[in-house]
Design a protein around this motif. Sequence first.
Motif, PDB file in Angstrom:
ATOM      1  N   LYS A   3       6.261 -45.466  -0.483  1.00  0.00           N
ATOM      2  CA  LYS A   3       5.691 -46.707   0.111  1.00  0.00           C
ATOM      3  C   LYS A   3       4.641 -46.424   1.515  1.00  0.00           C
ATOM      4  N   ARG A   4       5.282 -45.755   2.304  1.00  0.00           N
ATOM      5  CA  ARG A   4       4.785 -45.414   3.488  1.00  0.00           C
ATOM      6  C   ARG A   4       3.439 -44.405   3.379  1.00  0.00           C
ATOM      7  N   PHE A   5       3.553 -43.321   2.168  1.00  0.00           N
ATOM      8  CA  PHE A   5       2.632 -42.539   2.288  1.00  0.00           C
ATOM      9  C   PHE A   5       1.616 -43.463   1.164  1.00  0.00           C
ATOM     10  N   PHE A   6       1.852 -44.130   0.379  1.00  0.00           N
ATOM     11  CA  PHE A   6       0.968 -44.962  -0.380  1.00  0.00           C
ATOM     12  C   PHE A   6      -0.062 -45.859   0.546  1.00  0.00           C
ATOM     13  N   ASN A   7       0.600 -46.639   1.495  1.00  0.00           N
ATOM     14  CA  ASN A   7      -0.029 -47.603   2.429  1.00  0.00           C
ATOM     15  C   ASN A   7      -0.963 -46.678   3.176  1.00  0.00           C
ATOM     16  N   LYS A   8      -0.525 -45.366   3.537  1.00  0.00           N
ATOM     17  CA  LYS A   8      -1.388 -44.608   4.686  1.00  0.00           C
ATOM     18  C   LYS A   8      -2.620 -43.986   3.844  1.00  0.00           C
TER      19      LYS A   8
END
Length: 475
Positions: free
Chosen positions: A125-130
């Motif tokens: 999710k961190r990669f996704f939001n970034k």
Amino acid sequence: MLAAVVKYYTLVVFSLCLNTSFSRCQLPRLNFTNLIETDYLVDKTLLIKAVFNASKYDQYMLMVYPMGFGRSLNMDMIKKFVEIEVDARGLLKPKKERKMLKLFSSKQNKTDGVGYLNIYSEENKRFFNKHVGKYPVIHFDFRYVQTCSFRRFFMAMKRVIRGEFIRHRYMFRGHVFTFDEKASLAQAFKNLNKLNPTIVESFNYILILINTLRRFYSKKVVVLVDDFDTPITKCALNYRMHCEQMYHFTQDFMTALYTSRTDVKFAIINSIFRLPLDHPEIKTYLFHEVNPFNAYYGFTETELHHLGKKFRVEEKEFHRMLAWYGNYHVANGEVIVAKPQSTIDYLKTRRFRHFFKRPKHVLLQHFLTEPVFREDVRNLLTDTFIMFPATNLTVDRLLTIRKEHKISAQLIKSNKTTNTVLNYFLALGCFTVIEEPIKDLYKVVVPNLSIKWLFRQLQSYLSKTLRSMHLYYSM
């Protein structure tokens, strides 16, 4: 003498009766947006993360995979994920109106059950939001640039470049540039639309587009080039003129992309053949070598199992489907099933259809005309392996084949030409490597029944033609 005459007229008959291109089964090209709304979704979204990880070290990536392995589908997925969603003025849409954000963050009906896409899992999710919806994208699709006249090729390329200008026309009305800069952009677009720009001017328009998008968003641009080798190979293998001009044009095209590397986040170039690009910074990922992307092209046997289970495919039918479309070996030893389009088409219709509808390629004609090649075909059809040098097939080699043809369309017999033809079939997906190269030798077999059908059709046609010609001259 009779054998030479028979061989000559056989080739003439081939040239008259057959076109000089592969006729593919006309299945619709898969689109990620449409596919994700169906029951045929196989989750390959972690390819996006793999691309971003690889881009830390390799800004330009050349993906070399055979036809039917989902190259264009994966590129469409990457484009939908990273591209900024804006309104007509170029302003970022509110989150509620971003269709792709909803698409990637919603639960989907995947083959292994209903759930979130892998790219939206807790650990990603961190990669996704970034990265989701954060980059401007330029997409050049070369599949429509299929012509043997350089003038028509250049006009088609101009339309491709103009299409990207039109797609980003909101820049002319944006708030970032001054009035003079907007007027300059509008004039550049008019010149591209009305005049016949030179090759250098066309490349300048690409640089202008990349630089303008970088300034407009203050973000680096993602460049996607699909079917990059299509115009060159189509021309090189059809004995037409202007191959060298097309080849140099595409080389200069890549040079133009590389010139703007300070404004590019990463660039992905899809190709069937390995291209002899002049820039060592462009990393080539080959299907037959170990690379981080192999798992994301084609269907693995496990994924096919999930797909078959979902559509209630019986065990016997599953093994038949595997025998028809599968048994491709990749470098890490895993067997994958190529041609997702054909697999999905079978699940829809429950009919096996050949990826290559008719064997019409001129190189296949030569492959069966030479006695050595005919012996190789007999071995392949009896599930016996053949071996040949593991040379990277480049467009340079294809152009060499073209130059080595006489007026009668006969190949000059040489080991170099023979090896190039065999490597060409390997690149198309007609062979699969069953072991790691030993002393630079590929050990290959025919992977499945669909490809065997292709060779049997050619073998049968050639036998009938030779028999009829022999009877004619014996009268």
